[in-house]
Design a protein around this motif. Structure first.
Motif, PDB file in Angstrom:
ATOM      1  N   ARG A  64     -49.871 -25.807 -44.201  1.00 37.14           N
ATOM      2  CA  ARG A  64     -49.037 -26.999 -44.041  1.00 37.14           C
ATOM      3  C   ARG A  64     -49.073 -27.867 -45.294  1.00 37.14           C
ATOM      4  N   LYS A  65     -47.899 -28.241 -45.734  1.00 38.38           N
ATOM      5  CA  LYS A  65     -47.797 -29.173 -46.852  1.00 38.38           C
ATOM      6  C   LYS A  65     -47.120 -30.469 -46.419  1.00 38.38           C
ATOM      7  N   ARG A  66     -46.874 -30.572 -45.105  1.00 36.54           N
ATOM      8  CA  ARG A  66     -46.152 -31.728 -44.569  1.00 36.54           C
ATOM      9  C   ARG A  66     -46.510 -31.885 -43.098  1.00 36.54           C
ATOM     10  N   SER A  67     -46.465 -33.105 -42.599  1.00 35.82           N
ATOM     11  CA  SER A  67     -46.713 -33.359 -41.182  1.00 35.82           C
ATOM     12  C   SER A  67     -45.551 -34.157 -40.603  1.00 35.82           C
ATOM     13  N   PHE A  68     -45.419 -34.117 -39.282  1.00 34.55           N
ATOM     14  CA  PHE A  68     -44.360 -34.834 -38.587  1.00 34.55           C
ATOM     15  C   PHE A  68     -44.963 -35.651 -37.451  1.00 34.55           C
ATOM     16  N   SER A  69     -44.363 -36.793 -37.180  1.00 34.84           N
ATOM     17  CA  SER A  69     -44.751 -37.561 -36.004  1.00 34.84           C
ATOM     18  C   SER A  69     -43.883 -37.116 -34.839  1.00 34.84           C
ATOM     19  N   TYR A  70     -44.371 -37.351 -33.626  1.00 34.00           N
ATOM     20  CA  TYR A  70     -43.612 -36.976 -32.434  1.00 34.00           C
ATOM     21  C   TYR A  70     -42.228 -37.625 -32.446  1.00 34.00           C
ATOM     22  N   GLY A  71     -42.176 -38.887 -32.866  1.00 36.96           N
ATOM     23  CA  GLY A  71     -40.915 -39.616 -32.852  1.00 36.96           C
ATOM     24  C   GLY A  71     -39.919 -39.181 -33.913  1.00 36.96           C
ATOM     25  N   SER A  72     -40.380 -38.426 -34.925  1.00 36.33           N
ATOM     26  CA  SER A  72     -39.486 -38.061 -36.033  1.00 36.33           C
ATOM     27  C   SER A  72     -38.724 -36.757 -35.800  1.00 36.33           C
ATOM     28  N   HIS A  73     -39.068 -36.019 -34.745  1.00 35.88           N
ATOM     29  CA  HIS A  73     -38.463 -34.703 -34.539  1.00 35.88           C
ATOM     30  C   HIS A  73     -36.942 -34.775 -34.432  1.00 35.88           C
ATOM     31  N   GLN A  74     -36.442 -35.806 -33.775  1.00 37.61           N
ATOM     32  CA  GLN A  74     -35.013 -35.909 -33.508  1.00 37.61           C
ATOM     33  C   GLN A  74     -34.186 -35.906 -34.787  1.00 37.61           C
ATOM     34  N   THR A  75     -34.696 -36.550 -35.843  1.00 36.31           N
ATOM     35  CA  THR A  75     -33.932 -36.652 -37.091  1.00 36.31           C
ATOM     36  C   THR A  75     -34.472 -35.759 -38.203  1.00 36.31           C
ATOM     37  N   ASP A  95     -51.542 -47.129 -23.268  1.00 35.54           N
ATOM     38  CA  ASP A  95     -51.586 -47.367 -24.715  1.00 35.54           C
ATOM     39  C   ASP A  95     -50.711 -46.368 -25.467  1.00 35.54           C
ATOM     40  N   ASN A  96     -50.332 -46.775 -26.702  1.00 36.75           N
ATOM     41  CA  ASN A  96     -49.622 -45.894 -27.643  1.00 36.75           C
ATOM     42  C   ASN A  96     -48.375 -45.266 -27.030  1.00 36.75           C
ATOM     43  N   ASN A  97     -47.559 -46.115 -26.433  1.00 36.78           N
ATOM     44  CA  ASN A  97     -46.361 -45.626 -25.750  1.00 36.78           C
ATOM     45  C   ASN A  97     -45.245 -45.288 -26.741  1.00 36.78           C
ATOM     46  N   THR A  98     -44.431 -44.310 -26.368  1.00 39.38           N
ATOM     47  CA  THR A  98     -43.265 -43.935 -27.153  1.00 39.38           C
ATOM     48  C   THR A  98     -42.007 -44.198 -26.330  1.00 39.38           C
ATOM     49  N   ILE A  99     -41.071 -44.949 -26.896  1.00 34.15           N
ATOM     50  CA  ILE A  99     -39.840 -45.320 -26.207  1.00 34.15           C
ATOM     51  C   ILE A  99     -38.691 -44.467 -26.725  1.00 34.15           C
ATOM     52  N   GLY A 100     -37.841 -43.985 -25.819  1.00 30.51           N
ATOM     53  CA  GLY A 100     -36.656 -43.233 -26.195  1.00 30.51           C
ATOM     54  C   GLY A 100     -35.399 -43.963 -25.760  1.00 30.51           C
ATOM     55  N   LEU A 101     -34.397 -44.003 -26.623  1.00 29.30           N
ATOM     56  CA  LEU A 101     -33.128 -44.666 -26.310  1.00 29.30           C
ATOM     57  C   LEU A 101     -32.008 -43.866 -26.956  1.00 29.30           C
ATOM     58  N   ASN A 105     -24.503 -40.721 -24.916  1.00 27.83           N
ATOM     59  CA  ASN A 105     -23.711 -39.496 -24.979  1.00 27.83           C
ATOM     60  C   ASN A 105     -22.693 -39.523 -26.117  1.00 27.83           C
ATOM     61  N   LYS A 106     -22.915 -40.384 -27.107  1.00 25.37           N
ATOM     62  CA  LYS A 106     -22.118 -40.411 -28.321  1.00 25.37           C
ATOM     63  C   LYS A 106     -23.055 -40.334 -29.526  1.00 25.37           C
ATOM     64  N   PRO A 107     -22.577 -39.806 -30.659  1.00 22.71           N
ATOM     65  CA  PRO A 107     -23.430 -39.727 -31.848  1.00 22.71           C
ATOM     66  C   PRO A 107     -23.911 -41.114 -32.277  1.00 22.71           C
ATOM     67  N   GLN A 108     -25.155 -41.170 -32.737  1.00 22.37           N
ATOM     68  CA  GLN A 108     -25.736 -42.441 -33.169  1.00 22.37           C
ATOM     69  C   GLN A 108     -25.265 -42.812 -34.573  1.00 22.37           C
ATOM     70  N   LYS A 109     -24.960 -44.084 -34.757  1.00 18.32           N
ATOM     71  CA  LYS A 109     -24.663 -44.613 -36.080  1.00 18.32           C
ATOM     72  C   LYS A 109     -25.918 -45.190 -36.711  1.00 18.32           C
ATOM     73  N   SER A 110     -26.760 -45.801 -35.892  1.00 21.78           N
ATOM     74  CA  SER A 110     -28.017 -46.352 -36.398  1.00 21.78           C
ATOM     75  C   SER A 110     -28.973 -46.543 -35.230  1.00 21.78           C
ATOM     76  N   ALA A 111     -30.250 -46.676 -35.535  1.00 23.50           N
ATOM     77  CA  ALA A 111     -31.275 -46.915 -34.517  1.00 23.50           C
ATOM     78  C   ALA A 111     -32.406 -47.705 -35.142  1.00 23.50           C
ATOM     79  N   LYS A 112     -33.075 -48.511 -34.332  1.00 26.44           N
ATOM     80  CA  LYS A 112     -34.185 -49.322 -34.824  1.00 26.44           C
ATOM     81  C   LYS A 112     -35.261 -49.401 -33.751  1.00 26.44           C
ATOM     82  N   ASN A 113     -36.486 -49.127 -34.137  1.00 31.61           N
ATOM     83  CA  ASN A 113     -37.602 -49.248 -33.214  1.00 31.61           C
ATOM     84  C   ASN A 113     -38.005 -50.705 -33.054  1.00 31.61           C
ATOM     85  N   GLY A 114     -38.453 -51.042 -31.860  1.00 28.05           N
ATOM     86  CA  GLY A 114     -38.942 -52.390 -31.605  1.00 28.05           C
ATOM     87  C   GLY A 114     -40.439 -52.372 -31.371  1.00 28.05           C
ATOM     88  N   SER A 115     -40.922 -53.340 -30.610  1.00 29.89           N
ATOM     89  CA  SER A 115     -42.347 -53.409 -30.273  1.00 29.89           C
ATOM     90  C   SER A 115     -42.477 -53.780 -28.805  1.00 29.89           C
TER      91      SER A 115
END
Length: 744
Positions: A76-87, A544-550, A553-563
């Motif tokens: 492995r020369k790279r790692s991914f976070s669970y949340g990054s798989h989509q993009t 703890d350490n929750n992951t939110i999905g949003l 049914n249309k392609p995303q133009k932008s997305a932003k994580n909150g807290s």
């Protein structure tokens, strides 16, 4: 003197040959991708053998499993976070093999191609409740899945009836049995040091232990019954060669599973013995075929006895004529080649098919747009899609035109932009045959932008209890006896889909998920509230350490994580998770990986006023120009360039003055941005082919050629440096030889 020169020259070339050989020693015979891309071809067997060269061919059981885990992690020369798989992962690894570069993601289990990531979420093939959270960042294990398919499985083991568990063939695509098996084998290997193990039992929903998966016997059987699929090859090769991750060894060699788990019990021993039998004979169907360039041919392998292994190595006698990938033949040039399948268990058992490749033009028979009418907001753009028939047609070039450029323009790629109110016709015509189709486009006023807020704060602060589900009524109207307002009586949600682990009221809000399991729900919005943007706010609910999905049914133009806000805070101390869509979405999916309290949902409906800027318009023209001229430049074909030059000129003339100014002030540069690269190509075309210049005020000078000269200089320097080094080696050999001669 002449003899010395001859000797020196000979020694020089020997040194050069030695140097070249040295540079290739131990190099894996595969070229890695220079950028993130989709790789559809299986690596050569020599590359795969080199990749696993440190693994002992006699190792078995836990020794083999441990060796593989160490090797894979070291690669492995790279790692991914669970949340990054989509993009960062799915758009490259989970593409539709039939159109790998068209933006379609294939849903695990059904194989349904989905444009973008609409209506999908992430499937833990190794469920979190069984220890899958220990490897959930691994892109080999997490797969994109339609929400309905994901919720159908729950956290059951993989097993075949009558064993308890869930069958990956549930959605009538049995190949996912084999694919699932090889993923689970990988999970048990990469997670071995984390305590993940396989057991030979089946288990249903909410059953089993925190670190086990199964059913081992069924997984071993599926591994042999359903051979490696093209989707697995794409994922394996793309992760390794494009995304700098490790490979899945069970895709490269399915028999590793029996070397590790074959002796677990009498059942696994019997299965591995049955499927480790070499075939007596094999055959390919068809035994011969004529295939045209631009099409493919699938070869079907049959073995005798039928229970024998179908694990083979595919080869082409002339790979320059046609290549083969798991039985799929792709022709390249005119000629004849022999495709051979060789048993991995007995190399003397082979089957072959003779492939004759032709390159006869396949004429176009028609073209169709995906719709007959469309509405477009003033200042907005949309991309039209046209299908050329047949799909194997040789010349799929299209010409797009607008009936009134003052109302709307259309680019060479089908990008339509609304400029003034009114109705016009957008036409697409094939260059081959002149077939056409039209669409009626109406450009309308910008609608008013508004939003509605749903609040789900309530007085039920317990993390257990509450209504065992969510309804459209309590979302829209709230629950008055606990102080929940909902959408204040407005009929925002027309129905609900795919609701799992959703409780309202609970945890001071609407609780999604439990302490161990994920939760999700899809809101089907009333037509008056289709959303171009959605905001959701959550409070903590004791996990703890929750992951939110949003998503929608249309392609995303932008997305932003909150807290996530503190538990029971009202108003919430958290910040909004936001997603914005290219066009209004009728469905919105909200999910969590474990219990979190949803307290607010803000639906923005209508469309946001974001007209195209002059800079965007200039860049769009440049991208279209590069696409329009690509084939003519690649073929150095004057006729092709001349046929599209009027269209290129018209599209430039239609630009507003600010966009033209941005273009004319740019410097032609073949290695620059889109505008600079387009200008460099424009300069070369008008100088070399003497086509008329339609961009006024542009400096037609040497800058367009600078990258070429730079590349030549760089190449020359590299060549001279190599020759100099070879000369040093040659001189060394010559000196040694001369000294030995003198000593004699």
């Amino acid at each position: 003197m002449n003899k010395h020169i001859i000797r020196l020259t000979s020694t020089f070339f020997i040194g050069l040959l030695a140097l070249t050989t040295l540079l290739h020693i131990n190099a894996r015979p595969t070229v890695r991708a220079s950028a993130e891309t989709v790789i559809t071809t299986r690596s050569s067997q020599s590359y795969i053998d080199s990749y696993y060269s440190s693994i002992s061919p006699t190792a078995t059981g836990n020794t083999l499993k441990s060796s593989l885990e160490s090797l894979l992690k070291a690669e492995r020369k790279r790692s991914f976070s669970y949340g990054s798989h989509q993009t960062a992962v799915f758009p490259y690894t989970d593409v539709d093999p039939a159109r790998p570069h068209d933006g379609y993601i294939v849903s695990f289990y059904s194989g349904t191609p989905v444009k973008g990531y609409s209506g999908m979420n992430k499937e833990h093939t190794w469920p979190k409740s069984h220890g899958g959270n220990r490897i959930e960042s691994d892109p080999h294990v997490i797969r994109p899945t339609l929400t309905s398919e994901n919720s159908a499985r729950g956290n059951m083991y993989y097993a075949q009836s009558p064993n308890p568990g869930w069958d990956p063939a549930e959605f009538d695509n049995p190949k996912y049995r084999g694919i699932s098996a090889r993923i689970i084998f990988y999970g048990a290997t990469i997670g071995a040091s984390s305590g993940l193990i396989l057991e030979d039992v089946g288990r249903g929903q909410a059953s089993g232990t925190g670190n086990k998966m199964g059913k081992l016997g069924d997984l071993l059987k599926w591994n042999f019954q359903y051979p490696v699929d093209q989707t697995e090859i794409i994922r394996n090769e793309t992760l390794d060669l494009s995304l700098d991750y490790n490979r899945n060894p069970f895709i490269d060699d399915p028999y590793l599973a029996c070397r590790i788990w074959g002796d677990t019990n009498s059942n696994t021993q019997s299965i591995c013995a049955q499927y480790s039998v070499a075939p007596d004979t094999m055959s390919l169907s068809p035994s011969s075929a004529t295939v045209n360039v631009g099409t493919t041919q699938t070869l079907t392998l049959s073995v005798s006895p039928t229970s024998a292994s179908k694990d083979v190595i595919w080869t082409s006698s002339h790979p320059s004529v046609a290549t083969v990938n798991n039985g799929l033949v792709s022709p390249l040039t005119v000629g004849v080649t022999t495709i051979t399948a060789t048993s991995t268990l007995d190399s003397s058992v082979k089957a072959s098919s003779t492939i004759t490749v032709t390159n006869d033009p396949i004429p176009v028979t028609g073209v169709s747009l995906e719709r007959s009418s469309a509405s477009l907001t003033l200042g907005k753009s949309l991309t039209l899609s046209a299908s050329v028939l047949p799909s194997s047609a040789s010349d799929k070039r299209l010409n797009w035109t607008s009936g009134n450029n003052a109302i709307a323009t259309v680019s060479s790629a089908g990008l339509v932009t609304g400029h003034s109110l009114g109705t016009t016709t957008i036409s697409v015509t094939t260059l081959d045959g002149g077939f056409s189709d039209t669409l009626t486009l109406t450009v309308t006023e910008q609608p008013a932008v508004t939003s509605i807020r749903g609040t789900f704060y309530n007085t039920n602060t317990a993390n257990s209890g509450g209504e065992n589900g969510v309804t459209t009524a309590n979302l829209n109207q709230g629950i008055t006896d606990v102080g929940a307002i909902g959408f204040g009586g407005a009929t925002v949600v027309s129905s609900l889909k795919d609701v799992t682990q959703a409780y309202y009221p609970r945890s001071g809000g609407l609780a999604l998920g439990s302490s161990k399991n994920p939760g999700s729900m899809t809101l089907v919005l009333n037509e008056n509230y289709h959303a171009y943007k959605v905001e959701v706010i959550f409070n903590d609910a004791g996990t703890d350490n929750n992951t939110i999905g949003l998503s929608g049914n249309k392609p995303q133009k932008s997305a932003k994580n909150g807290s996530i806000g503190t538990e029971h805070s009202n108003p919430s101390t958290g910040s909004a998770y936001v997603v914005e869509f290219d066009s209004p979405a009728s469905e919105v999916t909200i999910s969590t990986d474990k219990r979190t309290a949803l307290v607010e949902v803000i639906i923005h409906y209508g469309e946001e006023a974001t007209p195209i800027t002059p800079s965007q318009e200039a860049t769009n023209w440049a991208v279209d120009f590069l696409s329009l001229t690509s084939e003519g430049c690649s073929n150095a074909n004057f006729t092709q360039l001349e046929s599209i030059w009027a269209q290129a000129s018209t599209s430039y003339t239609a630009l507003n003055d600010e966009a033209k100014t941005i273009i004319t002030r740019a410097t032609p540069n073949g290695h620059g941005n889109e505008i600079e690269e387009a200008l460099a190509r424009y300069v070369i075309i008008i100088e070399q082919y003497e086509l008329h210049a339609f961009i006024s005020g542009l400096q037609l000078a040497d800058p367009a050629r600078q990258p070429l000269l730079s590349d030549l200089a760089s190449s020359a320097f590299t060549l001279l440096a190599g020759l100099a080094l070879a000369g040093v080696v040659a001189t060394f050999f010559y000196t040694i030889k001369k000294r030995r001669t003198n000593e004699l």
